[in-house]
Design a protein around this motif. Structure first.
Motif, PDB file in Angstrom:
ATOM      1  N   ALA A 145      10.979  11.103  -4.009  1.00  0.00           N
ATOM      2  CA  ALA A 145      12.364  11.583  -4.008  1.00  0.00           C
ATOM      3  C   ALA A 145      13.299  10.519  -4.570  1.00  0.00           C
ATOM      4  N   ARG A 146      13.043   9.273  -4.219  1.00  0.00           N
ATOM      5  CA  ARG A 146      13.914   8.184  -4.694  1.00  0.00           C
ATOM      6  C   ARG A 146      13.757   7.976  -6.192  1.00  0.00           C
ATOM      7  N   LEU A 147      12.569   8.254  -6.700  1.00  0.00           N
ATOM      8  CA  LEU A 147      12.328   8.100  -8.138  1.00  0.00           C
ATOM      9  C   LEU A 147      12.745   9.339  -8.922  1.00  0.00           C
ATOM     10  N   GLY A 148      13.205  10.370  -8.231  1.00  0.00           N
ATOM     11  CA  GLY A 148      13.701  11.556  -8.917  1.00  0.00           C
ATOM     12  C   GLY A 148      12.663  12.606  -9.218  1.00  0.00           C
ATOM     13  N   ASP A 149      11.496  12.532  -8.581  1.00  0.00           N
ATOM     14  CA  ASP A 149      10.454  13.532  -8.795  1.00  0.00           C
ATOM     15  C   ASP A 149      10.670  14.698  -7.830  1.00  0.00           C
ATOM     16  N   VAL A 150      10.813  15.892  -8.354  1.00  0.00           N
ATOM     17  CA  VAL A 150      11.101  17.062  -7.525  1.00  0.00           C
ATOM     18  C   VAL A 150       9.974  18.077  -7.634  1.00  0.00           C
ATOM     19  N   ASP A 151       9.843  18.908  -6.625  1.00  0.00           N
ATOM     20  CA  ASP A 151       8.831  19.963  -6.612  1.00  0.00           C
ATOM     21  C   ASP A 151       9.198  21.055  -7.605  1.00  0.00           C
ATOM     22  N   ASP A 152       8.187  21.678  -8.185  1.00  0.00           N
ATOM     23  CA  ASP A 152       8.408  22.886  -8.977  1.00  0.00           C
ATOM     24  C   ASP A 152       7.262  23.846  -8.709  1.00  0.00           C
TER      25      ASP A 152
ATOM     26  N   LEU B  65       3.958  19.436  -6.815  1.00  0.00           N
ATOM     27  CA  LEU B  65       4.858  18.742  -5.914  1.00  0.00           C
ATOM     28  C   LEU B  65       5.394  17.497  -6.614  1.00  0.00           C
ATOM     29  N   GLY B  66       6.595  17.101  -6.242  1.00  0.00           N
ATOM     30  CA  GLY B  66       7.158  15.887  -6.812  1.00  0.00           C
ATOM     31  C   GLY B  66       6.276  14.681  -6.565  1.00  0.00           C
ATOM     32  N   VAL B  67       5.679  14.614  -5.371  1.00  0.00           N
ATOM     33  CA  VAL B  67       4.825  13.474  -5.040  1.00  0.00           C
ATOM     34  C   VAL B  67       3.590  13.442  -5.941  1.00  0.00           C
ATOM     35  N   GLU B  68       3.087  14.616  -6.332  1.00  0.00           N
ATOM     36  CA  GLU B  68       1.923  14.665  -7.215  1.00  0.00           C
ATOM     37  C   GLU B  68       2.276  14.168  -8.613  1.00  0.00           C
ATOM     38  N   LYS B  69       3.472  14.489  -9.073  1.00  0.00           N
ATOM     39  CA  LYS B  69       3.907  13.989 -10.384  1.00  0.00           C
ATOM     40  C   LYS B  69       4.024  12.471 -10.365  1.00  0.00           C
ATOM     41  N   MET B  70       4.614  11.948  -9.303  1.00  0.00           N
ATOM     42  CA  MET B  70       4.765  10.500  -9.205  1.00  0.00           C
ATOM     43  C   MET B  70       3.413   9.804  -9.175  1.00  0.00           C
ATOM     44  N   MET B  71       2.508  10.315  -8.362  1.00  0.00           N
ATOM     45  CA  MET B  71       1.199   9.678  -8.239  1.00  0.00           C
ATOM     46  C   MET B  71       0.429   9.762  -9.551  1.00  0.00           C
ATOM     47  N   GLN B  72       0.591  10.850 -10.295  1.00  0.00           N
ATOM     48  CA  GLN B  72      -0.090  10.964 -11.576  1.00  0.00           C
ATOM     49  C   GLN B  72       0.382   9.872 -12.526  1.00  0.00           C
ATOM     50  N   ARG B  73       1.676   9.580 -12.520  1.00  0.00           N
ATOM     51  CA  ARG B  73       2.176   8.495 -13.371  1.00  0.00           C
ATOM     52  C   ARG B  73       1.567   7.162 -12.969  1.00  0.00           C
ATOM     53  N   PHE B  74       1.474   6.937 -11.660  1.00  0.00           N
ATOM     54  CA  PHE B  74       0.876   5.670 -11.226  1.00  0.00           C
ATOM     55  C   PHE B  74      -0.577   5.561 -11.668  1.00  0.00           C
ATOM     56  N   TYR B  75      -1.354   6.612 -11.427  1.00  0.00           N
ATOM     57  CA  TYR B  75      -2.773   6.556 -11.777  1.00  0.00           C
ATOM     58  C   TYR B  75      -2.968   6.337 -13.278  1.00  0.00           C
ATOM     59  N   ARG B  76      -2.130   6.948 -14.085  1.00  0.00           N
ATOM     60  CA  ARG B  76      -2.251   6.772 -15.527  1.00  0.00           C
ATOM     61  C   ARG B  76      -1.868   5.349 -15.932  1.00  0.00           C
TER      62      ARG B  76
ATOM     63  N   ARG C 135       0.842  -1.188   0.000  1.00  0.00           N
ATOM     64  CA  ARG C 135       0.000   0.000   0.000  1.00  0.00           C
ATOM     65  C   ARG C 135       0.879   1.239   0.000  1.00  0.00           C
ATOM     66  N   LEU C 136       0.669   2.094  -0.952  1.00  0.00           N
ATOM     67  CA  LEU C 136       1.469   3.319  -1.066  1.00  0.00           C
ATOM     68  C   LEU C 136       0.897   4.352  -0.105  1.00  0.00           C
ATOM     69  N   ARG C 137       1.250   4.204   1.159  1.00  0.00           N
ATOM     70  CA  ARG C 137       0.719   5.064   2.207  1.00  0.00           C
ATOM     71  C   ARG C 137       1.389   6.431   2.169  1.00  0.00           C
ATOM     72  N   PHE C 138       0.734   7.383   2.822  1.00  0.00           N
ATOM     73  CA  PHE C 138       1.285   8.733   2.872  1.00  0.00           C
ATOM     74  C   PHE C 138       2.703   8.737   3.449  1.00  0.00           C
ATOM     75  N   ASP C 139       2.958   7.817   4.393  1.00  0.00           N
ATOM     76  CA  ASP C 139       4.275   7.742   5.013  1.00  0.00           C
ATOM     77  C   ASP C 139       5.379   7.549   3.980  1.00  0.00           C
ATOM     78  N   TYR C 140       5.060   6.906   2.871  1.00  0.00           N
ATOM     79  CA  TYR C 140       6.081   6.527   1.898  1.00  0.00           C
ATOM     80  C   TYR C 140       6.028   7.321   0.598  1.00  0.00           C
ATOM     81  N   GLN C 141       4.956   8.087   0.389  1.00  0.00           N
ATOM     82  CA  GLN C 141       4.796   8.735  -0.918  1.00  0.00           C
ATOM     83  C   GLN C 141       5.895   9.744  -1.207  1.00  0.00           C
ATOM     84  N   LYS C 142       6.172  10.627  -0.271  1.00  0.00           N
ATOM     85  CA  LYS C 142       7.221  11.623  -0.518  1.00  0.00           C
ATOM     86  C   LYS C 142       8.606  10.989  -0.599  1.00  0.00           C
ATOM     87  N   PRO C 143       8.966  10.062   0.319  1.00  0.00           N
ATOM     88  CA  PRO C 143      10.279   9.408   0.166  1.00  0.00           C
ATOM     89  C   PRO C 143      10.419   8.650  -1.145  1.00  0.00           C
ATOM     90  N   LEU C 144       9.341   7.999  -1.588  1.00  0.00           N
ATOM     91  CA  LEU C 144       9.422   7.268  -2.850  1.00  0.00           C
ATOM     92  C   LEU C 144       9.563   8.229  -4.020  1.00  0.00           C
TER      93      LEU C 144
END
Length: 864
Positions: free
Chosen positions: A278-285, A289-300, A267-276
């Motif tokens: 960052a590990r995947l190279g998604d950064v804020d702009d 937020l980097g976490v929003e970019k990552m989650m968008q890729r997953f949902y797609r 389960r991709l819990r909130f505890d892990y979303q931001k660390p993941l």
């Protein structure tokens, strides 16, 4: 003999230490390769290979080649896939005599692997026992993917025969049961992949859906790869490429999740979303937020897995049920079973207009389950040919508007969105597809929220009363052009993720779209205004006192006419209810309905003739008096009841509230405490009245008592009644929405809690929800002097017991509370409180400073 056994144990321990070290080194190397961008699907294969080495070595230490036992990897390990913390599933195939003979060695083998840090799950079965166990669909699913680790060809053949479809689970039955299993699994996650904390393995569109397709291919056709399915004509090259691409993407998400969690976690819990992220190279702009970019890729990715998977499952269904003869609908379309199909292969790719014609035929044909798989594939191939609306010919724009005005308009928009057409037609919609917002307020991605809003609007059009919405079914028939409201719903959040005010950006997009589609200027202006002002009614109802004639007058001036009011009211109801299943309640329904009614009357009266307070008081008194007369009270009794109530109450309350409060007072003698409660118009809210002699700290005690009783205060109005009494009203909701509290029971419990020295009451202590620590809101306080007091504007992280803690601070500061409006948006609390000193005067600067320090100490504490 004993010395030899002891030596063997020492040797085993040393081997386990060495094996543990080897696996740890291999895992560390794989993690470094992951961080360097190596494909995760390659890494899981390499990890399985590294574990194979240790498992085989342990087996060879415990058994010689002549032993009649065979070792197989099963489940995911059998597929040759091992994520960093996946279980290692093993099967030992042995007949009963061999099992007994090898019992000690098997225990030794299992212990060595566990001592080596390998989380092994091992089953020991004979061929017959495998057949018996495989009566369970889960077991047979694991066994059909068995991979020999230490087994000869005869052992492999024996296991394959034991679980073959000739013995159990023939392909058709296996297909039916696995589809039902998937349906139940999806239902556990609300049948959507767009959850705030999605399950990467078992959730809809997750890896398990891909595994399902593989299991069905293997059981039905003996195919172990996508290439074999292509050769069999069951899968297109494009579909296979899409599935393989998304499999790799999902593997990378899951591999990274195991690494950041440090344990098996799906389960991709909130505890892990931001660390993941960052590990995947998604950064804020500036936009995301980097976490929003990552989650968008997953949902797609999940959406594509579901889309292509549905086509393949349909082909399996046709294979087992037999292809039914087509039923022509017209020259272009035919019905194949419960699916819509084009009559001529390749017709959709010939002209983008054909795509819109297909959706029109779909809307006009009831009872269809969807598109035929071949037609769905042709549509996917035709997507790149669909132009953006601003590049399309006028005929195509008109075809789209006809879909919007036609039958099943919302269902058509949903279908177009799900199949990728809407994103090509409106590129701005594609940008918000799969876009999440990292907060607890928006539980859906922007596109799914938009579609939910549209579904809510469609429900208003049914003409049937909905217990969740008091008057929406009555307002809908007044709409001149319902499609304009659908356009406003489609565009209201389309500007999110681009920086700036999404309402303003969306309004610009909406005008451009409407102009391109040839709408009249008056209609364009309405849609544009609705998108720009879609938050206005919600903010007014929840943050301002809508019983104040001045508030209603200001709101009516902005709305300006009845048409805008009706459109805005329906859009607001649909928007709030579509943001989160927990956000809409009877209290919000009543607030918006009251604001709509009051504004409609103000517009009818005319903006040049605002309602005076004295006139409102007189109207409310007379209306409440009529209600009480109808209940059997006489004029003298009514006058006595009204005399015990604050004058301001007749301005701030509705006639039915005044009548109920007066009747509650009638039951008690003057000076006696009255605590009453009644259900609100919705099913999930209660109204509470406390009328009793005033004393210091009483408001704080009431709030703390309600908190202890499991009630969340949504609004409080604190008035001084004649004779030194207080006349406080509260709108409350149960914290646990599953909890049903009877009004009389709540009133009795509250009255009992308020007996005695209320100044000693303290807030309840409780643990805080884990997810709040990821959504901390920096506290903000502002103080504005008003007539009769100081208004405190408070923004902070919401949490259980927050208002009780605030009330305790106000009590300790010896302040009086006159009004409180509580608004919660996910993890964000935005409260307004009107307070005064002991003499009902605004607070001095010194007292404001002291109060600020005391409140910040409560609000800024660490969330446990």
């Amino acid at each position: 003999m004993q010395a030899a056994a002891t030596g063997a144990l020492i040797d085993d321990a040393a081997w386990s230490v060495a094996a543990r070290t080897a696996v740890a080194l291999a895992d560390a190397k794989l993690a470094r390769r992951f961080d360097a961008g190596a494909p995760a699907d390659r890494l899981i294969a390499l990890r399985a290979r590294a574990v194979d080495v240790q498992v085989r070595a342990a087996w060879q230490r415990c058994f010689d080649e002549a032993v009649p036992l065979a070792l197989f990897a099963v489940g995911g390990y059998g597929r040759g896939e091992l994520f960093p913390h996946s279980d290692i599933d093993l099967l030992v195939l042995a007949e009963p005599a061999a099992q007994q003979q090898g019992e000690t060695a098997l225990a030794r083998f299992n212990a060595m692997l566990w001592d080596a840090g390998l989380q092994v799950s091992m089953a020991v079965r004979s061929a017959q026992e495998c057949t018996q166990a495989a009566a369970d669909i889960t077991v047979v699913t694991a066994l059909i993917e068995a991979r020999p680790l230490c087994a000869n060809d005869a052992d492999v053949a024996r296991l394959a025969d034991a679980v073959s479809s000739g013995h159990l689970w023939p392909p058709a039955r296996f297909f039916a049961e696995k589809c039902e299993e998937q349906r139940r699994r999806h239902a556990r996650f609300g049948d959507t992949s767009d959850n705030l904390e999605p399950n990467l393995k078992d959730g809809p569109g997750g890896l398990r859906d891909l595994h399902l397709l593989g299991w069905l291919a293997l059981r039905s056709f003996g195919a172990r790869s996508l290439d074999q399915m292509i050769e069999l004509g069951r899968l297109g090259f494009d579909e296979a490429a899409a599935l393989e691409r998304e499999r790799r993407a999902l593997c990378r998400f899951r591999y990274g999740l195991h690494l950041v969690a440090g344990r098996r976690e799906e389960r991709l819990r909130f505890d892990y979303q931001k660390p993941l992220a960052a590990r995947l190279g998604d950064v804020d702009d500036a936009d995301s937020l980097g976490v929003e970019k990552m989650m968008q890729r997953f949902y797609r990715s999940a959406a594509i897995v579901r889309r292509v998977g549905e086509r393949l499952l349909q082909r399996f269904e046709e294979y087992f049920a037999g292809i039914q003869p087509p039923e022509p609908l017209d020259t272009q379309f035919e019905r194949r079973g419960d699916y819509l199909a084009t009559a001529v292969s390749g017709w959709l790719e010939a002209d983008p207009a054909h795509v819109f014609a297909m959706f029109a035929a779909w809307a006009a044909t009831p009872g269809l389950r969807g598109l035929h798989s071949q037609t769905a594939r042709e549509l996917a191939l035709a997507l790149p040919l669909i132009p953006a609306y601003d590049e399309a010919p006028a005929s195509l724009r008109e075809a789209f508007m006809q879909l919007l005005r036609g039958p099943q308009a919302v269902a058509t928009l949903e279908r177009m969105a799900r199949l990728g057409v809407l994103g090509h037609w409106i590129p701005a919609f594609q940008r918000v597809s799969g876009r999440m917002q990292f907060d607890l307020f928006h539980v859906f991605t922007v596109d799914q929220h938009t579609l939910t809003v549209l579904r809510n609007l469609a429900s208003f059009a049914s003409g049937e009363a909905d217990p969740r919405f008091a008057i929406t079914h009555l307002v809908w028939p007044s709409l001149r052009k319902p499609e304009l409201l659908l356009l406003a719903g489609l565009f209201h959040d389309i500007g999110k993720g681009r920086g700036g005010d999404h309402s303003e950006l969306g309004a610009v997009d909406a005008r451009t779209f409407c102009e391109a589609h040839g709408l009249l200027e008056a209609d364009i202006a309405l849609v544009e205004w609705l998108v720009r002002k879609h938050l206005l009614m919600s903010v007014t109802a929840q943050k301002q006192d809508i019983t104040d004639p001045d508030v209603i007058h200001r709101f009516a001036e902005i709305v300006a006419d009845r048409q805008r009011l009706d459109y805005l009211y329906l859009l607001t109801c649909a928007d709030i209810a579509g943001t989160s299943p927990k956000l809409w309640n009877g209290w919000k329904d009543r607030l918006l309905a009251d604001l709509h009614t009051a504004t409609r009357l103000a517009l009818r009266r005319g903006l040049g003739q605002p309602v005076a307070a004295e006139e409102r008081i007189s109207e409310n008194r007379e209306a409440a008096r009529a209600m009480l007369l109808a209940e059997g009270h006489d004029d003298a009794a009514i006058a006595a009841m009204f005399a015990r109530m604050p004058q301001e109450n007749f301005l701030r309350s509705r006639p039915d509230q005044i009548a109920w409060q007066a009747a509650s007072l009638h039951l008690a003698a003057a000076g006696e405490a009255v605590v009453a409660s009644r259900a609100m118009s919705g099913r999930d809210g209660l109204e509470v009245l406390v009328h009793m002699p005033d004393q210091d700290g009483l408001f704080a005690a009431i709030v703390m008592a309600l908190d202890r009783l499991g009630m969340s205060v949504q609004q409080a109005r604190v008035l001084d009644a004649p004779g030194g009494a207080i006349h406080d009203t509260f709108h409350v909701l149960p914290v646990d929405t599953r909890q049903a509290i009877e009004p009389a029971r709540l009133a009795n419990a509250l009255a009992h809690a308020l007996v005695g020295d209320v100044g000693r009451m303290l807030p309840a202590r409780r643990s805080q929800p884990r997810h709040l620590k990821h959504f901390k809101v920096a506290p903000q306080l502002d103080f504005i002097d008003l007539a009769g007091g100081t208004r405190i504007g408070l923004v902070c992280t919401d949490r259980p017991g927050l208002l009780a803690d605030i009330a305790r601070v106000l009590r300790e500061q010896h302040l009086r509370v006159h009004d409180a409006r509580i608004a919660t948006f996910g993890a964000r609390a935005e409260d307004l409180l009107l307070v005064s000193d002991e003499h009902n005067h605004p607070l001095s600067p010194e007292r404001c400073d002291a109060l600020r320090i005391a409140l910040l100490a409560v609000l800024d504490g660490d969330i446990a």
